[in-house]
Enzyme design. Structure first.
Site: not given
Ligand code: NAP
Length: 298
Positions: A131, A134-135
């Site tokens: 992701c 997200c990261d």
């Protein structure tokens, strides 16, 4: 067991749907084979869920669960196995039991396809990610590898190129599957490098984080993160032959209605271009609203 609304899957989509349906006055059972939270449980830190500055996936999952239970949702740990309709009633078999309901909200999620190479599981959450939104921000100014050649790989490589110092796309063929317009944008980026006809043999590190990947020609590429975008697998096997699917994803309209009246789908398992916690939760609310309308018209 019997209820008005049965929710299958207790990730953000399912728990949001269950909470909305219970608040609307319905008896709601939500089932999951695993602990509530879905893919949230695999996310170390979430900083893009609106209204929550930064939290762990586990903490967010717990608060989704607590809120749903406080609204009267009954959460059961059982794996849904089959679904059929008898007149207007849905019968779902799960864990050897049968659950009868007026409407079903299917929110079983999707799992990221894995490469299956050495180091992939070991470095999940320590540099291996599925992701970008997200990261990606954890790897500002670092060297990043992106694996895959579809729309997700290209879109997310472009996103990551704004954060990382270098982005290396590793694709198993000589041509990308992703849209031409995305390919053109990728080619125009000075800090994106292509490794075509290449696969990842291993992801290497020092135990704490990723240091490099070894490619199929034996070369080693120094990177601090590996983002893997080689497609997702929807958890929709039990709907095969029951509801319309597109490459395994449940086909819905904008109101989360499927091809079967009374069956709604929400979150990653349905046909949707953007798979995020917030979009899943939004889908869940919409599905509960549609289930309410459906039950009122029975
Ligand atoms: P996808 O289209 O299925 O692409 C997966 C990519 O991973 C392909 O390039 C495939 O290679 C590669 N791959 C698959 N298995 C692999 C393996 N074991 N090892 C190495 N490479 C592997 O998946 P996606 O990119 O996640 O897209 C999913 C859907 O969402 C698509 O319909 C896409 O159009 C849509 N989407 C749209 C947008 C947008 O419109 N902006 C953005 C994201 C996603 P091959 O090409 O060789 O098969």
């Amino acid at each position: 067991m019997e209820c008005d609304v049965l929710v299958i899957g207790c990730g953000p989509a399912g728990l949001s749907a269950a909470g909305y349906a219970a608040r609307a006055g319905y008896s709601v059972i939500a089932i999951d084979a695993l602990a509530p939270g879905g893919q949230l449980l695999y996310i170390d830190e979430i900083e893009n869920y609106p209204g929550v500055s930064s939290t762990s996936g586990f903490a967010l999952a717990e608060s989704f669960e607590k809120q749903a239970v406080s609204f009267g949702v009954s959460i059961e740990f059982m794996k849904a196995e089959s679904i059929r309709k008898e007149g207007d009633a849905f019968i779902v078999t799960a864990g050897g039991d049968e659950i009868k309901s007026k409407a079903v909200i299917f929110a079983s999620g999707a799992r990221h396809r894995h490469l299956g190479c050495q180091g992939e599981e070991e470095y999940q959450g320590k540099g291996v990610s599925y992701c970008a939104t997200c990261d990606g921000p954890f790897f500002k100014g670092r060297k990043i590898a992106v694996v895959g050649g579809g729309d997700t790989a290209l879109t997310d490589a472009l996103y990551l190129s704004k954060l990382g110092s270098e982005v290396h796309i590793i694709h198993r063929r000589g041509e990308f599957r992703g849209q031409k317009v995305l390919q053109d944008r990728v080619m125009a980026k000075e800090n994106i490098f292509l490794h075509m006809n290449a696969t990842v043999q291993s992801i290497n590190g020092d135990g704490k984080g990723v240091k490099s990947v070894t490619l199929s020609d034996g070369s080693e590429l120094d990177v601090n993160a590996v983002f893997i975008f080689v497609g997702v697998i929807p958890n929709s096997e039990m709907l095969e032959g029951f509801a319309e699917l597109d490459k395994g994803f449940v086909v819905t309209d904008g109101h989360m209605r499927t091809s079967v009246p009374g069956l709604f789908a929400a979150g990653d398992v349905r046909t949707t271009p953007f798979r995020q916690v917030v979009t899943a939760a939004g889908d869940g609310a919409e599905a509960a609203h549609s289930a309410d309308e459906y039950i009122q018209n029975l």
